[in-house]
Design a protein around this motif. Structure first.
Motif, mmCIF file in Angstrom:
data_model
loop_
_atom_site.group_PDB
_atom_site.id
_atom_site.type_symbol
_atom_site.label_atom_id
_atom_site.label_comp_id
_atom_site.label_asym_id
_atom_site.label_seq_id
_atom_site.Cartn_x
_atom_site.Cartn_y
_atom_site.Cartn_z
ATOM 1 N N TYR A 190 0.832 -1.207 0.000
ATOM 2 C CA TYR A 190 0.000 0.000 0.000
ATOM 3 C C TYR A 190 0.865 1.255 0.000
ATOM 4 O O TYR A 190 0.593 2.223 -0.720
ATOM 5 N N PHE A 191 1.902 1.249 0.847
ATOM 6 C CA PHE A 191 2.771 2.422 0.924
ATOM 7 C C PHE A 191 3.450 2.699 -0.416
ATOM 8 O O PHE A 191 3.566 3.852 -0.845
ATOM 9 N N LYS A 198 3.670 6.142 -5.572
ATOM 10 C CA LYS A 198 3.574 6.257 -7.024
ATOM 11 C C LYS A 198 2.453 7.192 -7.473
ATOM 12 O O LYS A 198 2.591 7.925 -8.450
ATOM 13 N N TYR A 199 1.314 7.189 -6.750
ATOM 14 C CA TYR A 199 0.145 7.898 -7.257
ATOM 15 C C TYR A 199 -0.295 9.087 -6.412
ATOM 16 O O TYR A 199 -0.728 10.096 -6.941
ATOM 17 N N ASP A 200 -0.223 8.950 -5.059
ATOM 18 C CA ASP A 200 -0.853 9.972 -4.220
ATOM 19 C C ASP A 200 0.098 11.068 -3.762
ATOM 20 O O ASP A 200 -0.259 12.220 -3.708
ATOM 21 N N THR A 201 1.293 10.697 -3.379
ATOM 22 C CA THR A 201 2.175 11.634 -2.703
ATOM 23 C C THR A 201 2.869 12.536 -3.709
ATOM 24 O O THR A 201 3.418 12.070 -4.701
ATOM 25 N N LYS A 210 7.860 11.379 0.177
ATOM 26 C CA LYS A 210 8.226 10.119 -0.467
ATOM 27 C C LYS A 210 9.416 9.473 0.240
ATOM 28 O O LYS A 210 9.430 8.265 0.474
ATOM 29 N N ASP A 211 10.425 10.300 0.573
ATOM 30 C CA ASP A 211 11.601 9.754 1.269
ATOM 31 C C ASP A 211 11.224 9.175 2.620
ATOM 32 O O ASP A 211 11.738 8.132 3.039
#
Length: 468
Positions: A67-68, A73-76, A82-83
């Motif tokens: 999920y993370f 890839k799509y939400d953040t 992201k890091d």
């Protein structure tokens, strides 16, 4: 499907909505993977991990990481976010790998099948009880296993100048019982505790290195206060006890405690309860009821022996004073520290230097020689002129060449004005160490031991010790 409606497919929720681009309707598919779902999974995984339900924890960790990764890839949008998520994923994956290895090794206890005898059940139960008792002991002993000196320091008796009395006592306590065990039978038993005391820099720790090297068949423990003192209540004395148990397991053993005064100073009313318990455990383990210390030597070193507790002092059966080196020992020290370095010092020069360094410890002489060895380097660094000399080639020492350069004064015949930066690395001929270099170092390096400390040590030796 209507715009704005949602469809659940697997782990993902697909949202459909229509937008107008340049007046034309376009269907845009947006994948939303909620953080809430990922957080719920890893939280549940942590709980299952804590409850030792490792299979379920492994499954939940894997789903949570999935999920993370999709949320990255799509939400953040932000790189910092992201890091942060990636670092968390690495932690969860690392734990999942450990769980996978654990499960592969088959460490889970299988339930007892119906029809098995009670004795077998009881046996398994007793095994599990012993396993539950072992982890703490194993944890403490694993902390102490780092104190075992695996690689020998390669210090021979011949590397130590003087100190003949101390060397003989250590050979008598360590080497002879290992080599000739039949000598020590009946009432003749080797020493169980030796205290080396004296001013700093006289070779106490160096003697311990020689013992570690020469006692080939014995296990050498080098222990400091940081190995035995813990912030947890009651753990420090358990570490002391486990140290001696580990030594008994690996005997013949030598336990070397450097700066033993930090652990075993005199007991008083103002000290903490923890310090008092550590000292008490030392006393019991070194010479207490029910403790067999055959094959174990406790070797202590200190610069301030007068602060040791009287009971600890008694348990060190041999108390050997390691004095400042005498003149003949200082001569040997100069030769040892110069080694094979290029120098012009004669035997008479070395004797003169030994006479000039009265009151210097072995460490002080080491510093003097090291500073003198740097004098040629300083000459090269500060020289403004160099001259050509004949000497061995750097690539092949058996071949003599004539184009080497060495520093000189501007008035020397053939002096060339240049700095060390202009010389190729294989063309420099270093100047030899001279008598004036060592005298200059002696003038700037003073001894570190004063008369007051020596008076205290002489008094302690007169009362309790013997000359080394």
């Amino acid at each position: 499907m209507a715009a704005g409606s949602a469809l659940q497919v697997g782990h993902y929720r697909w949202f459909y909505r229509s937008t107008n681009v340049n007046g034309a309707p376009v269907l845009r598919i947006t994948v939303l993977i909620t953080f809430q779902k990922a957080i719920e999974l890893v939280t549940k995984a942590t709980e299952e991990d804590r409850n030792k339900n490792y299979e379920e924890a492994l499954r939940l960790y894997q789903h949570g990481v999935e999920y993370f990764l999709h949320s990255i890839k799509y939400d953040t949008q932000g790189e910092r976010a992201k890091d942060s998520i990636r670092s968390k994923c690495l932690q969860y994956l690392d734990r999942a790998e450990k769980l996978k290895e654990y499960l592969k090794k088959g460490k889970h206890k299988k339930p007892v099948k119906d029809g098995e005898s009670h004795s077998k059940n009881d046996e398994k139960k007793s095994d599990s009880d012993s396993d539950s008792d072992d982890p703490e002991k194993k944890k403490l002993q694993s902390r102490l296993e780092g104190a075992i000196v695996v690689e020998k320091p390669c210090v021979k008796w011949s590397d130590i100048a003087g100190l003949e009395g101390a060397k003989e006592a250590l050979k008598e306590a360590v080497i002879l019982p290992i080599k000739f065990p039949h000598l020590f039978t009946g009432k003749r038993i080797p020493w169980k505790g030796i205290l080396l005391f004296g001013p700093p820099g006289t070779g106490k720790s160096y003697l311990a290195k020689a013992v570690a090297t020469e006692a080939n068949n014995s296990t050498f423990f080098s222990v400091s206060s940081s190995d035995l003192v813990s912030k947890w209540l009651g753990e420090s004395e358990k570490l002391v006890k486990n140290l001696f148990e580990l030594a008994r397991t690996h005997k013949p053993s030598i336990i070397f405690i450097d700066e033993v005064d930090s652990l075993c100073s005199s007991r008083s009313d103002n000290e903490s309860e923890c310090a008092r318990r550590i000292k008490t455990e030392f006393l019991v383990q070194m010479q207490g009821v029910g403790n067999d210390n055959d094959g174990i030597l406790v070797l202590g070193a200190t610069n301030i022996p007068w602060v040791l507790d009287a009971a600890i002092r008694r348990r060190f059966e041999k108390r050997i004073f390691i004095p400042l080196p005498e003149e003949h020992a200082r001569l040997v020290l100069f030769k040892l520290h110069l080694g094979n370095t290029f120098h012009e010092l004669t035997e008479e020069d070395l004797k003169s230097l030994a006479a000039r360094t009265e009151g210097y410890s072995g460490a002080d002489i080491s510093i003097v020689v090291r500073d003198a060895l740097m004098q040629p380097v300083r000459k090269v660094q500060t020289a403004t002129h160099f001259r050509r000399v004949r000497g061995p080639s750097r690539t092949n020492p058996e071949v003599m060449v004539d184009d080497l350069l060495t520093p000189c004064s501007p008035g020397n015949p053939g002096a060339i004005e240049m700095s060390w930066m202009d010389i190729q690395s294989d063309k420099l001929y270093e100047p030899p160490v001279t008598m004036s270099d060592v005298l200059r170092s002696i003038a700037t390096s003073k001894p570190t031991v004063n008369d007051e400390d020596m008076k205290k040590l002489d008094k302690f030796t007169e009362d309790f010790g013997q000359e080394g």
